[in-house]
Write an enzyme that holds these catalytic residues in place. Structure first.
Site, mmCIF file in Angstrom:
data_model
loop_
_atom_site.group_PDB
_atom_site.id
_atom_site.type_symbol
_atom_site.label_atom_id
_atom_site.label_comp_id
_atom_site.label_asym_id
_atom_site.label_seq_id
_atom_site.Cartn_x
_atom_site.Cartn_y
_atom_site.Cartn_z
ATOM 1 N N SER A 3 0.849 -1.186 0.000
ATOM 2 C CA SER A 3 0.000 0.000 0.000
ATOM 3 C C SER A 3 0.883 1.233 0.000
ATOM 4 C CB SER A 3 -0.886 0.009 1.255
ATOM 5 O OG SER A 3 -1.590 1.229 1.379
ATOM 6 N N TYR B 97 -2.196 -0.073 10.713
ATOM 7 C CA TYR B 97 -2.292 -0.516 9.323
ATOM 8 C C TYR B 97 -1.009 -0.167 8.575
ATOM 9 C CZ TYR B 97 -3.876 -0.892 4.481
ATOM 10 O OH TYR B 97 -3.982 -1.225 3.157
#
Length: 243
Positions: free
Chosen positions: A138, A151
């Protein structure tokens, strides 16, 4: 152009994994699709009746289940050319909320899930003296932003693990790629407990985010490179994304 490779996709039932499965099926790859939602995998398989696709229900946090997917691949096709570790969750929230169960779930899926795939497939690739492991990372694996610290931490961890793996396995002709998308129109927002925050993210993704197919095209590009070419990292942002 045909892709004559055996590809495992973990987390193939929706989003980037599903889009990649459709694109590879159209390009002639031999596919092993795994996810928790078997009915979703059956629907993908049914859409490509001429394609060489096998499916298996598996949870990436369960090493035995991941190992079973790899064994089925060898039993069916005799080799593994590509393992795409795509499963992930994103229950973001401020650290002060102390959502330890969500933190643990992210570690289990986003980090241990990737490690389980590596542990199951890498010895085979080393013996083959060939192979390609891909992980969905990501933009959050490159920058940190509020309410996503854990995250981001899991995605930074994936980037470190994959770079270490690249260095360890380069002499064995094992290629490593991390795909680092920005906002994508997927179901990932459903893993956020705060429904208001989830809806806001979903609306932003829908308005200006990437499609799953955009990212799948990048995955297939990396898979289709010659053995001498290793695309180590692809960062793919929507043009309008700030972070």
């Amino acid at each position: 152009m045909t892709i004559n490779k055996v590809v495992i996709i973990m987390g193939a039932s929706s989003g980037i994994g599903e889009a990649t499965a459709h694109l590879l099926a159209e390009r002639g790859a031999k596919l092993v699709l795994a996810a928790r939602r078997l009915e979703r995998l059956e629907a993908i398989q049914a859409k490509h009746p001429e394609a060489d696709i096998v499916i298996q229900q598996a949870d990436v946090t369960d090493y035995a289940a991941v190992e079973a997917v790899v064994k089925m691949t060898i039993d069916t096709f005799g080799k593994i050319d590509v393992l795409f570790n795509n499963a992930g969750i994103m229950p973001t929230a401020p650290l002060v909320d102390g959502r330890r169960d969500e933190w643990q779930a992210m570690l289990d899926v986003n980090v241990t899930g990737v490690l389980n795939g590596i542990a199951a497939a890498l010895p085979i690739m080393e013996r083959q003296q060939s192979g390609h492991i891909i992980a969905t990372d990501s933009v959050a694996g490159h920058v940190v932003y509020p309410e996503s610290a854990v995250y981001c931490g899991t995605k930074f961890a994936v980037r470190a693990i994959m770079e270490g793996l690249r260095q360890e396995q380069r002499e064995n002709n094992v290629k490593l790629t991390i795909i680092s998308p920005g906002a994508v129109q997927t179901e990932l927002y459903n893993t956020i407990s705060d429904k208001q925050a989830a809806q806001a993210l979903h609306e932003a993704q829908t308005e200006w985010g990437l499609t799953s197919e955009d990212v799948a095209e990048a995955v297939v590009y990396a898979i289709d490179t010659p053995d001498r070419v290793s695309v180590s990292n692809l960062i793919i942002r929507p043009t309008k994304q700030q972070v």
